[in-house]
Design an enzyme around this catalytic site. Structure first.
Site, PDB file in Angstrom:
ATOM      1  N   GLU A 185      -9.117   4.239   0.046  1.00 36.43           N
ATOM      2  CA  GLU A 185      -9.304   4.766   1.199  1.00 36.43           C
ATOM      3  C   GLU A 185      -8.297   5.904   1.665  1.00 36.43           C
ATOM      4  O   GLU A 185      -8.486   6.587   2.667  1.00 36.43           O
ATOM      5  CB  GLU A 185      -9.152   3.512   2.201  1.00 36.43           C
ATOM      6  CG  GLU A 185      -7.676   2.791   2.183  1.00 36.43           C
ATOM      7  CD  GLU A 185      -7.952   1.497   2.873  1.00 36.43           C
ATOM      8  OE1 GLU A 185      -8.961   1.037   2.973  1.00 36.43           O
ATOM      9  OE2 GLU A 185      -6.573   1.054   3.116  1.00 36.43           O
ATOM     10  N   GLU A 203       0.949  -1.136  -0.092  1.00 41.54           N
ATOM     11  CA  GLU A 203      -0.239  -0.038   0.126  1.00 41.54           C
ATOM     12  C   GLU A 203       0.865   1.270   0.054  1.00 41.54           C
ATOM     13  O   GLU A 203       0.695   2.139   1.050  1.00 41.54           O
ATOM     14  CB  GLU A 203      -1.134  -0.006   1.315  1.00 41.54           C
ATOM     15  CG  GLU A 203      -1.856  -1.290   1.067  1.00 41.54           C
ATOM     16  CD  GLU A 203      -2.971  -1.043   2.246  1.00 41.54           C
ATOM     17  OE1 GLU A 203      -3.361  -0.256   2.718  1.00 41.54           O
ATOM     18  OE2 GLU A 203      -3.353  -2.203   2.374  1.00 41.54           O
TER      19      GLU A 203
HETATM   20  C1  NOJ Z   1      -8.131  -2.265   5.578  1.00 40.10           C
HETATM   21  C2  NOJ Z   1      -9.045  -2.322   4.467  1.00 40.10           C
HETATM   22  O1  NOJ Z   1      -8.397  -1.946   3.437  1.00 40.10           O
HETATM   23  C3  NOJ Z   1     -10.280  -1.433   4.526  1.00 40.10           C
HETATM   24  O2  NOJ Z   1     -11.085  -1.278   3.306  1.00 40.10           O
HETATM   25  C4  NOJ Z   1     -11.126  -1.922   5.688  1.00 40.10           C
HETATM   26  O3  NOJ Z   1     -11.973  -1.049   6.130  1.00 40.10           O
HETATM   27  C5  NOJ Z   1     -10.185  -1.776   7.075  1.00 40.10           C
HETATM   28  N1  NOJ Z   1      -8.859  -2.634   6.876  1.00 40.10           N
HETATM   29  C6  NOJ Z   1     -10.906  -2.586   8.550  1.00 40.10           C
HETATM   30  O4  NOJ Z   1     -10.801  -3.805   8.063  1.00 40.10           O
HETATM   31 CA    CA Z   2      -5.877  -1.968   3.221  1.00 37.64          CA
END
Ligand code: NOJ
Ligand code: CA
Length: 692
Positions: A496, A160
């Site tokens: 995210e 990431e």
């Molecule tokens: C990381 C994941 O990429 C994300 O999508 C998720 O909401 C969180 N972990 C919590 O599990």
């Molecule tokens: Ca992730």
């Protein structure tokens, strides 16, 4: 060398179109190596091949006992994807190596396509040891100059990262700029991950990756910036062993996609072609889908949490969740989930993901008795039966979330119970997650054990007819061809991060050249409110995107499991733009890459698998540009209407991201649209036949 046995010194093949030449030779000591030419110029100069194990050395002392060569030209139909038919056309040469003294045998199988090369090691049952512990793979890619590199740092546990655009000689500086990741295992030294991309001074693009990673660790690359060489670096377990093999065994394919046209890298199906055909007999239950989620609320500074309670559960003996005090900030509750179901039903969105529905989130760092999450134990405020019935009545599918906190060992123990619980409650799809340090503690996210775990989860899921979207799993290598219930993976820095500092616009201009070559990504596009924060009030993060660009991502980041990531209330603010998300398909009959340059821009047109509509997506980096969209792919003899969702003339990702326009124009096969894209912007177009 035994008298009377003819030594074959060098063998070669050309690709079906004659553009590539592959040569395989032995050094005087019998060590195999290869070279690859493209359009009469070397792409890869003499590069080592071989494997080192504790029991036997498969690196030299060989002679070429013979070769088997065949030409294959066939097509196959994926269950879902960018194309309804895929051509698999290659020349194959299996080079059979033997060491007369030790009787060791190894075959290196090469497949040369019109878009590049794949090769793998095949170890038949030996006269010597048949259980090997592999410590090193010698595979090299010896490039010809100080090419441009697009890459992320070598890491055993995470991918990431933002991407570097650098060169061999500048790589040390580029890697240093990342600092040390807190949890993950950044590799010391000049190591990068695959898939990665190179560009030569002559404008040749080279994608390096692997295909069909199964029963073996993932491959990183150690880079020598002086000789322009990359060498395989297999992810080890914490004992320093990379692979435990029982023969016969074939390694994953090492892949090079090569072209002087950047668009060919994007359209290449080489990685999928090198994977085994679908192993699931009845695939009728595998259904591409769009979904929303009780998810973004937890990322946007609204102070919401996955956990039901703030009480630390790590106290021994506290196991009854009904006794906990609810924190009042838990969106995975029955009422709120119903709100999402209503919204999805109203707008024809297929599914709703719910995160934070089950016991365990309070104990994230505790690893209580090595078991954190229970996958059949909902929190007291999440009524599984009520929501099952409500979703069913509304025609919406709920998607379950299995965050394992990287306790993969425990997940395997719970797997059958968890999947049965899903089926009992009408769930067909799961999002898995592996945040944290892997348990078993001997392992990494991309070591052999976790590669095996990922395949085991997919196979078990298929037994229960469950589709999977995995996060923090080993990076994809085309296994979704063999297991098409593996709809999507994260395995890169996703959307995210827009709430945690932002992704620069260039980020989604490099992912399709790199990460996406292994398979679709759950990138989570559809962000309409571009100012928000994971870190709370006053710590706003500015997403690296305009609103119109978010629509284009549905085309440039194709996935059969595609999210509309934003909150219902944000879609309600922009209903005309949301219409595109409602309309855009997630499964395609054909795709045409019209314009592309890594890290800069991508324009792609796709034909809906279930109608005659074409869709176009165009994105650019932080520089605005005019996309030239040549519509000559449209079938002749028809007139069309294009609905264009575009950046307003004064739009800008930083200052004015929500300025967009929607207009319709009449187009025909000869039309060349000049499409304005704002800095960090994009355009999304739906093209339908004009009603007669
Ligand atoms: C990381 C994941 O990429 C994300 O999508 C998720 O909401 C969180 N972990 C919590 O599990
Ligand atoms: Ca992730």
């Amino acid at each position: 060398m035994l008298a009377g046995i003819m030594q074959i010194a060098a063998v070669s093949i050309t690709s079906p179109d004659g553009n590539f030449v592959l040569r395989v030779e032995l050094t005087p000591s019998g060590a195999p190596y290869y070279t690859l030419d493209y359009k009469n110029k070397p792409v890869v100069e003499a590069s080592a091949l071989g494997l080192k194990s504790d029991q036997t050395d498969l690196t030299d002392g060989f002679r070429i006992a013979g070769t088997d060569t065949i030409t294959v030209d066939r097509t196959w139909e994926p269950v879902w994807g960018e194309y309804s038919t895929i051509r698999d056309n290659f020349k194959e040469m299996a080079v059979n190596l033997i060491d007369e003294d030790s009787q060791r045998e190894m075959t290196i199988r090469f497949r040369l396509f019109n878009d590049g090369l794949g090769f793998r090691y095949e170890l038949p049952v030996q006269k010597g040891p048949n259980h090997l512990t592999v410590k090193d793979e010698l595979t090299e890619f010896n490039f010809t100059g100080n090419h441009k590199l697009y890459c992320i740092p070598g890491d055993y546990d995470t991918d990431e990262y933002l991407w570097s655009e650098t060169t061999f000689t500048d790589l040390p500086e580029a890697l240093e700029s990342y600092g040390k990741h807190s949890e993950a295992q950044r590799v010391e030294g000049l190591t990068i991950q695959t898939p990665m991309l190179l560009k030569t001074d002559d404008g040749v693009y080279i994608n390096v990756h692997e295909a069909a990673l199964d029963g073996y660790p993932a491959m990183l690359l150690d880079v020598d910036p002086e000789t322009y060489t990359m060498k395989s670096h297999l992810v080890p377990d914490r004992l320093g062993v990379s692979a435990y093999l029982e023969l016969p065994f074939s390694t994953p394919w090492r892949t090079l996609i090569v072209s002087d046209d950047a668009r060919d890298i994007l359209s290449s199906q080489l990685v999928l072609n090198l994977n085994e055909p679908c192993k699931i007999e009845d695939t009728s239950w595998i259904k591409p889908m769009k979904f929303m989620g009780v998810w973004w609320e937890m990322f946007t500074g609204y102070q919401k949490t996955w956990a039901y309670s703030d009480d630390p559960l790590a106290k021994p003996g506290v196991t009854d969740y009904t006794k906990l005090t609810p924190n009042g900030r838990h969106p995975a509750n029955t009422e709120n989930v119903k709100r999402y179901i209503d919204f999805a039903a109203k707008h024809g969105v297929d599914g709703v993901l719910v995160e934070g529905w089950n016991e365990g989130w309070e104990d994230w760092a505790g690893y209580r008795k090595n078991r954190q999450f229970l996958f059949d134990k909902p929190y007291p405020d999440f009524n599984v039966e009520e929501l099952r019935d409500y979703a069913k009545e509304k025609g919406v599918k709920l998607i379950m979330h299995h965050e394992t906190a990287a306790n993969a060992a425990d997940y395997e123990l719970q797997l059958d119970r968890a999947f049965q619980f899903m089926k009992d409650n009408n769930y067909d799809a799961v999002k898995t997650g592996y945040v944290g340090a892997i348990i078993p503690r001997s392992e990494h996210h991309t070591s052999q054990w976790m590669v095996d775990h990922a395949r085991n989860v997919i196979e078990r899921a298929a037994d229960y007819q469950i589709m999977v979207d995995s996060h923090e799993a080993p990076r994809p290598t085309g296994l979704c061809r063999t297991y098409p219930n593996w709809l999507a993976q994260e395995s890169a820095r996703g959307g995210e991060f827009e709430s945690m500092g932002g992704n620069p616009p260039s980020h989604t201009c490099i992912l399709p050249f790199t990460r996406l070559k292994g398979g679709p990504m759950d990138y989570t596009p559809g962000l309409f409110e571009t100012k928000m924060s994971y870190y709370g009030e006053g710590k706003d993060s500015q997403a690296g995107t305009t609103l119109a660009r978010q629509l284009a991502l549905y085309l440039t980041m194709p996935s059969p499991m595609q999210m509309a990531c934003d909150l219902p209330e944000n879609y309600e603010r922009f209903p005309d733009a949301f219409q595109f998300i409602k309309d855009v398909p997630v499964d395609w009959a054909d795709s045409k890459y019209l314009e592309a340059e890594p890290n800069r821009y991508i324009t792609v047109a796709r034909l809906d698998k279930n109608s005659d509509d074409w869709y176009v997506g165009a994105i650019t980096d932080e520089n605005g540009r005019t996309a030239e969209i040549d519509l000559s792919f449209l079938p002749a003899g028809e007139k069309y209407v294009a609905t264009i969702y575009e950046d307003a003339p004064d739009a800008h990702w930083k200052d004015n991201p929500q300025a967009y326009r929607i207009r319709t124009v009449k187009v025909k096969p000869g039309t060349k649209l000049k499409q304005n894209l704002a800095p960090g912007g994009g355009a999304a177009i739906r093209i339908s036949k004009e009603p007669k």
